[in-house]
Design an enzyme around this catalytic site. Structure first.
Site, PDB file in Angstrom:
ATOM      1  N   ASP A   1     -20.471  -4.973  10.911  1.00 24.94           N
ATOM      2  CA  ASP A   1     -21.400  -4.281  10.017  1.00 24.94           C
ATOM      3  C   ASP A   1     -20.801  -4.265   8.620  1.00 24.94           C
ATOM      4  OD1 ASP A   1     -22.928  -3.884  12.232  1.00 24.94           O
ATOM      5  OD2 ASP A   1     -22.785  -1.700  12.255  1.00 24.94           O
TER       6      ASP A   1
ATOM      7  N   ASP B   1     -34.923  -0.408  16.509  1.00 29.31           N
ATOM      8  CA  ASP B   1     -33.950   0.680  16.511  1.00 29.31           C
ATOM      9  C   ASP B   1     -34.703   1.988  16.709  1.00 29.31           C
ATOM     10  OD1 ASP B   1     -32.188  -1.381  15.788  1.00 29.31           O
ATOM     11  OD2 ASP B   1     -32.647  -1.070  13.670  1.00 29.31           O
TER      12      ASP B   1
END
EC number: 5.3.1.16
Length: 243
Positions: free
Chosen positions: A8, A129
């Site tokens: 990330d 998500d």
């Protein structure tokens, strides 16, 4: 079953967030390319990368870091974060990204996903998500009023390569994957589903190899790798032995 190590990106660095909160970021490596090379050396075969700044900005923000990773490793890379138009999709695929992940635009512009999936077969994934069942967008800053299943079903015949389903409540907290919700989604659609959010230990690998999870295409692992809770060699050996 593919285990995807996650990188990330925030401000050009390799970080992990807790529940998608940019204010709760831990920096694990200042050099994402070196981190990618480390994952390759450990034996992983597919890298999962998210441009966190891009997810909030709506456009790529960590391109230099991504490009450095592409030069550092030969394994395929899937990338999400800030990919919201065809021009950006084309640019990343031209630069060597194997598969782009479309999240916010999958909710707001499903025709973009359908068009891209048709134009680039096998190279477009959708990132769903979920927070309390509903899909979050804009880097998880906003929660929509549609469920992951509703969105996934929109793309049933579109040629989408995979659905990446993340349980935001567990993400980065090492509580274990939410396999019940992930398998329930996989059972309702024909698109391969990848589990994400909360991967904690070798127990998650074992759970992924149980018969009920056989329909899943893989899982994404982040913090558990970075803080040493998951031994890469042991995890990959277990997966190979089950193949």
């Amino acid at each position: 079953m593919i285990l995807f190590p996650a990188v990330d990106l925030k401000n050009g660095q390799c970080v992990r967030l807790e529940q998608g909160d940019m204010a709760r970021a831990t920096v694990f490596n200042l050099d994402p390319a070196a981190q990618a090379k480390s994952f390759a050396a450990q034996g992983f075969q597919y890298l999962h990368v998210v441009d966190l700044d891009g997810a909030f900005a709506g456009k790529p923000m960590n391109a230099h870091a991504v490009e450095a990773m592409l030069k550092a490793v030969t394994m395929p890379v899937q990338l999400g974060g800030g990919i919201r138009d065809l021009k950006t999709i084309e640019a990343w695929l031209d630069k060597g990204i194997t598969r782009v992940i479309i999240g916010t635009a999958a909710v707001r512009d499903p025709e973009l996903v359908k068009g891209a999936a048709k134009r680039f077969p096998g190279r477009v994934a959708v990132g769903l998500d979920a927070r309390d069942g509903n899909v979050a967008v804009e880097g998880w800053a906003e929660t929509s009023h549609v469920t992951a299943l509703e969105i996934a079903q929109r793309f049933e015949d579109a040629g989408v390569a995979a659905i990446i389903f993340t349980d935001i409540a567990r993400d980065g907290l090492l509580k274990g994957l939410n396999l019940d919700a992930t398998i329930a989604l996989a059972d309702r659609i024909s698109i391969p589903v990848i589990a994400s959010g909360g991967f904690a230990s070798i127990d998650d690998v074992k759970a992924l190899l149980e018969p009920r999870a056989r329909k899943l295409a893989g899982a994404i692992v982040g913090r558990a790798l970075y803080d040493g809770r998951l031994d890469p060699a042991a995890a990959l050996k277990l997966i190979r032995s089950a193949a």
